[in-house]
Design an enzyme around this catalytic site. Structure first.
Site, PDB file in Angstrom:
ATOM      1  N   SER A  54      -7.753  -5.404  57.366  1.00  0.00           N
ATOM      2  CA  SER A  54      -7.868  -4.671  55.827  1.00  0.00           C
ATOM      3  C   SER A  54      -8.256  -5.315  54.361  1.00  0.00           C
ATOM      4  O   SER A  54      -8.138  -5.834  53.922  1.00  0.00           O
ATOM      5  CB  SER A  54      -7.052  -3.527  55.359  1.00  0.00           C
ATOM      6  OG  SER A  54      -6.645  -3.279  54.219  1.00  0.00           O
ATOM      7  N   HIS A  62     -10.847  -2.343  58.306  1.00  0.00           N
ATOM      8  CA  HIS A  62     -11.161  -1.468  58.063  1.00  0.00           C
ATOM      9  C   HIS A  62     -10.039  -1.334  56.866  1.00  0.00           C
ATOM     10  O   HIS A  62     -10.376  -2.386  55.550  1.00  0.00           O
ATOM     11  CB  HIS A  62      -9.277  -1.986  57.930  1.00  0.00           C
ATOM     12  CG  HIS A  62      -7.500  -0.922  57.998  1.00  0.00           C
ATOM     13  ND1 HIS A  62      -8.089   0.372  58.743  1.00  0.00           N
ATOM     14  CD2 HIS A  62      -7.077  -0.488  56.817  1.00  0.00           C
ATOM     15  CE1 HIS A  62      -7.250   1.023  58.409  1.00  0.00           C
ATOM     16  NE2 HIS A  62      -6.567   0.723  57.361  1.00  0.00           N
ATOM     17  N   ASP A 115      -9.549   1.195  52.912  1.00  0.00           N
ATOM     18  CA  ASP A 115      -8.539   1.526  52.907  1.00  0.00           C
ATOM     19  C   ASP A 115      -9.311   2.278  51.442  1.00  0.00           C
ATOM     20  O   ASP A 115      -9.195   2.376  49.985  1.00  0.00           O
ATOM     21  CB  ASP A 115      -7.089   0.969  51.692  1.00  0.00           C
ATOM     22  CG  ASP A 115      -6.673   0.360  53.129  1.00  0.00           C
ATOM     23  OD1 ASP A 115      -6.786   1.361  54.198  1.00  0.00           O
ATOM     24  OD2 ASP A 115      -5.882  -0.651  53.755  1.00  0.00           O
ATOM     25  N   MET A 167      -8.253   5.497  48.530  1.00  0.00           N
ATOM     26  CA  MET A 167      -7.149   6.104  47.410  1.00  0.00           C
ATOM     27  C   MET A 167      -7.086   6.236  46.083  1.00  0.00           C
ATOM     28  O   MET A 167      -8.245   5.440  46.204  1.00  0.00           O
ATOM     29  CB  MET A 167      -6.278   5.188  47.035  1.00  0.00           C
ATOM     30  CG  MET A 167      -6.127   4.189  48.318  1.00  0.00           C
ATOM     31  SD  MET A 167      -4.182   2.091  48.195  1.00  0.00           S
ATOM     32  CE  MET A 167      -4.343   1.893  49.859  1.00  0.00           C
ATOM     33  N   HIS A 196      -9.861   4.366  56.128  1.00  0.00           N
ATOM     34  CA  HIS A 196      -8.228   5.421  56.018  1.00  0.00           C
ATOM     35  C   HIS A 196      -8.920   5.912  54.467  1.00  0.00           C
ATOM     36  O   HIS A 196      -8.573   5.481  53.964  1.00  0.00           O
ATOM     37  CB  HIS A 196      -7.751   4.322  56.530  1.00  0.00           C
ATOM     38  CG  HIS A 196      -6.611   4.747  56.338  1.00  0.00           C
ATOM     39  ND1 HIS A 196      -5.088   4.013  56.077  1.00  0.00           N
ATOM     40  CD2 HIS A 196      -6.080   5.953  56.562  1.00  0.00           C
ATOM     41  CE1 HIS A 196      -3.639   5.256  55.684  1.00  0.00           C
ATOM     42  NE2 HIS A 196      -4.379   6.404  55.975  1.00  0.00           N
ATOM     43  N   MET A 206      -6.815   8.035  52.090  1.00  0.00           N
ATOM     44  CA  MET A 206      -5.397   8.314  51.250  1.00  0.00           C
ATOM     45  C   MET A 206      -6.151   8.865  49.777  1.00  0.00           C
ATOM     46  O   MET A 206      -5.770   9.225  48.525  1.00  0.00           O
ATOM     47  CB  MET A 206      -4.485   7.514  51.316  1.00  0.00           C
ATOM     48  CG  MET A 206      -4.220   6.601  51.953  1.00  0.00           C
ATOM     49  SD  MET A 206      -3.740   4.878  52.583  1.00  0.00           S
ATOM     50  CE  MET A 206      -5.509   3.702  52.450  1.00  0.00           C
ATOM     51  N   MET A 228       1.661   5.811  60.679  1.00  0.00           N
ATOM     52  CA  MET A 228       1.801   4.348  59.197  1.00  0.00           C
ATOM     53  C   MET A 228       2.809   3.950  59.129  1.00  0.00           C
ATOM     54  O   MET A 228       4.182   4.858  59.196  1.00  0.00           O
ATOM     55  CB  MET A 228       1.925   5.397  57.804  1.00  0.00           C
ATOM     56  CG  MET A 228       0.742   5.787  57.150  1.00  0.00           C
ATOM     57  SD  MET A 228      -1.087   4.664  57.372  1.00  0.00           S
ATOM     58  CE  MET A 228      -0.424   3.443  55.799  1.00  0.00           C
ATOM     59  N   GLY A 273      -0.715  -2.166  49.395  1.00  0.00           N
ATOM     60  CA  GLY A 273      -0.360  -3.633  50.848  1.00  0.00           C
ATOM     61  C   GLY A 273       0.772  -4.198  50.554  1.00  0.00           C
ATOM     62  O   GLY A 273       0.827  -4.066  49.165  1.00  0.00           O
ATOM     63  N   GLY A 274       0.724  -5.364  51.130  1.00  0.00           N
ATOM     64  CA  GLY A 274       2.199  -6.327  50.850  1.00  0.00           C
ATOM     65  C   GLY A 274       3.456  -5.491  51.179  1.00  0.00           C
ATOM     66  O   GLY A 274       4.445  -6.599  50.600  1.00  0.00           O
ATOM     67  N   ASP A 330       0.012   0.931  60.971  1.00  0.00           N
ATOM     68  CA  ASP A 330      -0.812  -0.329  59.784  1.00  0.00           C
ATOM     69  C   ASP A 330       0.238   0.407  58.752  1.00  0.00           C
ATOM     70  O   ASP A 330       0.965   1.262  58.407  1.00  0.00           O
ATOM     71  CB  ASP A 330      -2.303   1.459  59.463  1.00  0.00           C
ATOM     72  CG  ASP A 330      -3.023   1.191  57.776  1.00  0.00           C
ATOM     73  OD1 ASP A 330      -2.834  -0.184  57.381  1.00  0.00           O
ATOM     74  OD2 ASP A 330      -4.175   1.860  56.972  1.00  0.00           O
ATOM     75  N   GLY A 331       0.029  -1.329  57.904  1.00  0.00           N
ATOM     76  CA  GLY A 331       1.430  -0.856  57.325  1.00  0.00           C
ATOM     77  C   GLY A 331       2.169  -2.637  57.649  1.00  0.00           C
ATOM     78  O   GLY A 331       2.996  -2.667  58.842  1.00  0.00           O
ATOM     79  N   SER A 353      -2.722  -7.928  54.008  1.00  0.00           N
ATOM     80  CA  SER A 353      -2.256  -9.545  53.491  1.00  0.00           C
ATOM     81  C   SER A 353      -1.658 -10.837  54.393  1.00  0.00           C
ATOM     82  O   SER A 353      -1.871 -11.476  54.210  1.00  0.00           O
ATOM     83  CB  SER A 353      -0.511  -9.437  52.683  1.00  0.00           C
ATOM     84  OG  SER A 353      -0.758  -7.373  51.689  1.00  0.00           O
TER      85      SER A 353
HETATM   86  C1  DX5 Z   1      -1.459   1.243  53.013  1.00  0.00           C
HETATM   87  C2  DX5 Z   1      -2.672   0.981  53.777  1.00  0.00           C
HETATM   88  C3  DX5 Z   1      -3.057  -0.102  54.888  1.00  0.00           C
HETATM   89  C4  DX5 Z   1      -2.319  -1.806  53.820  1.00  0.00           C
HETATM   90  C5  DX5 Z   1      -1.968  -2.667  55.203  1.00  0.00           C
HETATM   91  O1  DX5 Z   1      -1.530   2.351  52.210  1.00  0.00           O
HETATM   92  O2  DX5 Z   1      -3.657   1.869  54.448  1.00  0.00           O
HETATM   93  O3  DX5 Z   1      -4.073  -0.623  55.537  1.00  0.00           O
HETATM   94  O4  DX5 Z   1      -3.713  -2.079  53.263  1.00  0.00           O
HETATM   95  O5  DX5 Z   1      -1.759  -3.098  53.957  1.00  0.00           O
HETATM   96  P1  DX5 Z   1      -0.698  -4.904  54.860  1.00  0.00           P
HETATM   97  O6  DX5 Z   1      -1.081  -5.220  56.106  1.00  0.00           O
HETATM   98  O7  DX5 Z   1      -0.419  -6.124  53.480  1.00  0.00           O
HETATM   99  O8  DX5 Z   1       0.389  -4.025  54.928  1.00  0.00           O
HETATM  100 ZN    ZN Z   2      -5.042   1.712  55.672  1.00  0.00          ZN
END
Ligand code: DX5
Ligand code: ZN
Length: 216
Positions: free
Chosen positions: A8, A33, A35, A37, A66, A68, A137, A144-145, A175-176, A198
């Site tokens: 990601s 990937h 993201d 938002m 993805h 969101m 999810m 992230g993280g 994812d996550g 991360s």
């Molecule tokens: C969260 C995102 C994920 C995120 C994953 O809302 O959809 O794709 O970037 O990050 P890590 O692997 O750090 O949880």
């Molecule tokens: Zn994602």
């Protein structure tokens, strides 16, 4: 099929997206990937079409986008135009999910559906054959993280059973909070694609970390 790894770019260094993209391109990563938002569906704003278009120049790998965002059906053609290959919308914001999936496919992309941690996989039972990818999810979307939610394993197994029973071709993406600690168990439960933000980008050697996730 052996599992796929989709790093990601949310966790990448945004001031150096060219070199980060080139690094992923030469790594063993399968997909990018990406993201998106909107600050409405999730309490964070990331980036939109111009960034996707900019990094597309440095990659030939599939772009797994993805969304969101609320009202994702408004932007299907825009994401296709900037290089999305797989477009994933959240179940929680789609009143007419079947129609939205048909529109994504008609635009020439694979169609994905993401489920928040509280959403039961059974809501997809009557539509699973129309879905190319289900993104489970394993954290609350928005950042992230975060730490991996342990109840994800059971959801993956239940969804896998449904896919097999319905003879569908749907891929399961997680994812996550994915790390080398939980990757093997997720694959054993039925996961096909692992997203890692991360864990890849904050590691000392992202290329090696991707390789480790590939061979876990
Ligand atoms: C969260 C995102 C994920 C995120 C994953 O809302 O959809 O794709 O970037 O990050 P890590 O692997 O750090 O949880
Ligand atoms: Zn994602």
């Amino acid at each position: 099929m052996s599992h796929l790894i989709a790093p990601s770019i949310l966790a990448a260094d945004f001031a150096n997206l060219q070199s980060e993209s080139e690094m992923l391109e030469k790594s063993n990563a399968d997909w990018f990937h990406i993201d998106v938002m909107d600050g409405v569906f999730v309490p964070n704003i990331s980036f939109g079409m111009p960034i996707i278009k900019a990094i597309k120049k440095f990659s030939n790998k599939p772009f797994d986008v993805h969304l969101m965002i609320v009202e994702p059906q408004k932007y299907i053609n825009d994401f296709k135009a900037v290089g999305a290959d797989i477009l994933t919308v959240h179940y929680e914001v789609c009143n007419h999910l079947h129609r939205t999936l048909q529109e994504i496919k008609a635009a020439g992309m694979k169609a994905g559906v993401a489920l928040n941690p509280h959403t039961n996989v059974n809501v997809l039972e009557n539509i699973i054959q129309d879905i190319d990818l289900v993104c489970i999810m394993s954290v609350n979307p928005g950042f992230g993280g975060q730490s991996f939610i342990e109840s994800t394993y059971e959801k993956v197994s239940t969804l896998k059973e449904m896919i097999v029973k319905k003879n569908a071709k749907t891929l399961i993406e997680i994812d996550g909070g994915v790390t080398s600690e939980n990757a093997r168990k997720l694959i054993d439960c039925g996961a096909d694609v692992l997203v890692a933000g991360s864990f890849v980008f904050k590691s000392d050697n992202p290329i090696e970390t991707i390789e480790n996730l590939k061979t876990v």
